[in-house]
Design an enzyme around this catalytic site. Structure first.
Site, mmCIF file in Angstrom:
data_model
loop_
_atom_site.group_PDB
_atom_site.id
_atom_site.type_symbol
_atom_site.label_atom_id
_atom_site.label_comp_id
_atom_site.label_asym_id
_atom_site.label_seq_id
_atom_site.Cartn_x
_atom_site.Cartn_y
_atom_site.Cartn_z
ATOM 1 N N LYS A 42 38.063 20.708 54.980
ATOM 2 C CA LYS A 42 38.537 21.336 56.218
ATOM 3 C C LYS A 42 37.430 22.077 56.959
ATOM 4 C CE LYS A 42 41.894 24.743 56.225
ATOM 5 N NZ LYS A 42 43.270 25.202 56.070
ATOM 6 N N GLU A 86 37.671 38.406 29.169
ATOM 7 C CA GLU A 86 38.522 38.781 30.302
ATOM 8 C C GLU A 86 39.924 39.032 29.755
ATOM 9 O OE1 GLU A 86 36.360 36.840 34.205
ATOM 10 O OE2 GLU A 86 38.034 35.765 33.351
ATOM 11 N N HIS A 128 45.629 39.506 41.969
ATOM 12 C CA HIS A 128 44.508 40.012 41.175
ATOM 13 C C HIS A 128 44.529 41.529 41.252
ATOM 14 C CE1 HIS A 128 40.539 40.657 39.544
ATOM 15 N NE2 HIS A 128 40.445 39.377 39.252
ATOM 16 N N ARG A 148 47.038 39.993 33.620
ATOM 17 C CA ARG A 148 46.770 40.351 35.016
ATOM 18 C C ARG A 148 47.993 40.902 35.755
ATOM 19 N NH1 ARG A 148 43.022 35.894 37.822
ATOM 20 N NH2 ARG A 148 41.350 36.778 36.571
ATOM 21 N N HIS A 169 45.874 36.208 44.853
ATOM 22 C CA HIS A 169 44.663 35.579 44.309
ATOM 23 C C HIS A 169 44.841 34.103 43.979
ATOM 24 C CE1 HIS A 169 40.827 35.530 42.292
ATOM 25 N NE2 HIS A 169 41.362 35.206 41.127
ATOM 26 N N ARG A 175 48.712 32.869 35.205
ATOM 27 C CA ARG A 175 47.518 32.132 34.779
ATOM 28 C C ARG A 175 46.580 33.022 33.963
ATOM 29 N NH1 ARG A 175 42.361 31.607 37.055
ATOM 30 N NH2 ARG A 175 43.032 33.024 38.692
HETATM 31 C C1 SIN Z 1 37.757 37.131 38.202
HETATM 32 O O1 SIN Z 1 36.545 36.999 38.152
HETATM 33 O O2 SIN Z 1 38.339 38.171 37.937
HETATM 34 C C2 SIN Z 1 38.589 35.970 38.626
HETATM 35 C C3 SIN Z 1 38.676 34.987 37.562
HETATM 36 C C4 SIN Z 1 39.910 34.167 37.758
HETATM 37 O O3 SIN Z 1 40.645 34.362 38.701
HETATM 38 O O4 SIN Z 1 40.173 33.342 36.890
#
Ligand code: SIN
Length: 532
Positions: free
Chosen positions: A52, A130, A247, A293, A353, A388
């Site tokens: 796009k 994470e 996020h 998250r 996000h 996710r």
């Molecule tokens: C982040 O860096 O926090 C994003 C990673 C993700 O959304 O998987």
């Protein structure tokens, strides 16, 4: 919104009068999923890749944290699967997750062979932690520029391949179908401002998510969910749209677009604090800063409400010695805005996000239409469930892109080009533009509405209000649409409607979908998917 209330196509057209470009494989989207699929399939025919904006304008380019993959000795696909299922709130498709975690390592090895340079220490890949991962399995590149490094390496390869033609500034309008087969796409070529058709033996949508539905988002401007909305108009099943991931930590700075502060910053030890300077996450979840998250995003929202503030702080001063090296992009952005993360707290707030729902596919990327496939964020493969797991999305793009290529190669037949040449499709049901309207203004209002009424905390009253307001904008489906802004707005309105309706229907809370009027998860009545 029922499909019959929508126009099948957003424009009138007659294929016999349009410029037509033929190809073997038509791919939409230049993020990780589109680029990788092109590279996996070009040995079997001519590929046209439509994007796009410019080649590198995609959500992948902005991905920071990294790519989750079980490569280390102390890790295994089994553990990665456990984490993915747990974060997904009992809503993932275990078969799809197994595919993701077991085929992921090989795809990542290939990504490395294709030139992606992940960060290393003493010859070994560096990995980080994470949220909701039991092992540090996130590969990263140039600190926090993982997506940009992947885009760099893959787009370089794609540019160098003779059999892949890149077409930039092409906005897809609709999929062209007859009965239940897809033959290609109707597009707006923004270079010439003309509508043309691309016809192909197989069409693959890797067109990304719809973060632009919300006024606060980490997503780039191009993320308007066009692929999902047009697939739906064309009779493709879409599902799980109520699951939008917010996020927890986007940079809060008035007047600046929301910039992602990677979860990896918390993974390296940064702490969330409210505006009084008190840390709070331990009182919401035993994993504190590294809770799933959705839990962190809601905890922050709660703290903002209790303290009447528009943000909380991320205190990264404890990791000041490594901050600028480990997170050079975030560091630079913060410094530009006058915030020094080594010395002061970073103001952050949640932002939309990731679109976890989307085009329903099987584990080979096949949609319910013949010759139409989809991969990446525009899909709902079942790997993300209701929430996710961080850094699984880049991996998903690779694994299912690869599977699509494998499937198409296996089933390919040389005969279908003739059928394309004989195709006679037209549509003539749209009316003339009868009133002036401002798509840019409506988009802004829609984004605010979605953030305020269909955001992190939902309830029946707000959702009904949103539904009512969205229906007032459906007048645009009666108009003759012409510009990129028109088409994007039409797509956003369709998705807003589907998301709001799904969120209203789902009378429970699960993963990223939280209903304050139904705060519990209800596995008895709601362990089922809403499919349109
Ligand atoms: C982040 O860096 O926090 C994003 C990673 C993700 O959304 O998987």
């Amino acid at each position: 919104m029922l499909p019959q209330m929508l126009p099948r196509y957003l424009v009138n057209f007659d294929l016999t009068k349009l410029k037509i470009i033929y190809t073997d494989f038509l791919i939409v989207g230049s993020g990780i999923a589109g680029l990788y699929t092109s590279l996996k399939i070009h040995d079997k025919g001519k590929v046209i890749l439509l994007t796009k904006g410019s080649l590198k304008e995609s959500s992948t380019e902005h991905a920071q944290g990294g790519i989750a993959v079980a490569l280390g000795d102390k890790d295994s696909p089994h553990l990665h699967m456990e984490d993915t299922l747990k974060a997904g709130a009992n809503f993932c498709d275990p078969e799809a997750v197994e595919v993701l975690v077991t085929e992921g390592p090989e795809c990542v090895e290939e990504l490395i062979e294709l030139g992606t340079k992940f960060d290393k220490i003493e010859g070994k890949y560096k990995t980080t932690l994470e949220a909701a991962h039991q092992r540090p399995r996130i590969l990263h590149a140039r600190g926090d520029a993982t997506g940009a490094e992947i885009e760099r390496s893959l787009s370089q390869k794609v540019i160098n391949e003779n059999k892949i033609k890149i077409k930039e500034n092409i906005l897809v309008i609709d999929i062209l179908t007859e009965h239940t087969t897809c033959y290609g796409l109707l597009v707006l070529d923004s270079n010439t401002n003309k509508i043309i058709a691309y016809l192909a033996r197989a069409t693959i949508l890797a067109s990304g998510g719809a973060g632009q539905l919300f006024s606060n988002t980490t997503n780039p401007d191009v993320a308007t969910g066009d692929g999902i909305a047009m697939a739906y108009r064309g009779g493709v099943r879409v599902t799980d749209l109520e699951f939008i991931q917010f996020h927890p930590t986007a940079l809060y700075h008035q007047g600046s677009p929301k910039f992602l502060i990677s979860e990896a910053v918390r993974g390296e030890g940064a702490i969330l604090k409210n505006i009084k300077g008190e840390s709070f996450m331990h009182s919401y979840h035993p994993l504190a800063e590294l809770a799933p998250r959705d839990v962190v995003a809601r905890a922050i929202t709660d703290q903002m409400k209790k303290n009447k503030s528009d943000y909380v702080y991320l205190d990264a001063t404890k990791i000041k010695d490594k901050f600028s090296q480990r997170f050079p992009t975030i560091y630079k952005n913060c410094i530009t805005l006058g915030i020094n993360p080594e010395k002061e707290y970073i103001p952050v707030a949640p932002a939309a996000h990731y679109t976890m729902g989307g085009i329903k596919t099987d584990t080979w990327g096949q949609t319910n239409l013949t010759n139409l496939y989809a991969c990446g964020e525009c899909t709902s493969t079942g790997v993300h469930g209701a929430n996710r797991l961080a850094s699984n999305s880049l991996l998903e793009g690779l694994v299912f892109g690869n599977r699509i290529a494998r499937k198409i190669k296996k089933n390919i037949t040389p005969s279908s080009i003739k059928k394309l040449e004989e195709l006679k499709l037209s549509y003539n049901a749209r009316q003339e533009r009868y009133k002036e309207y401002n798509p840019v203004e409506i988009k802004k209002e829609l984004q605010k509405l979605m953030w305020n009424k269909v955001g992190i905390i939902r309830n029946s009253f707000d959702l009904k209000k949103a539904r009512q307001k969205i229906s007032e904008w459906k007048f645009i489906f009666k108009l003759e649409l012409k510009t990129a802004e028109d088409f994007e707005l039409a797509n956003l309105i369709i998705l807003a409607d589907l998301i709001t309706n799904s969120a209203l229907q789902r009378e429970e809370s699960r993963g990223a979908h939280y209903r304050e009027d139904f705060p519990q998860r209800d596995d008895i009545n709601w362990k089922k998917h809403i499919v349109y």
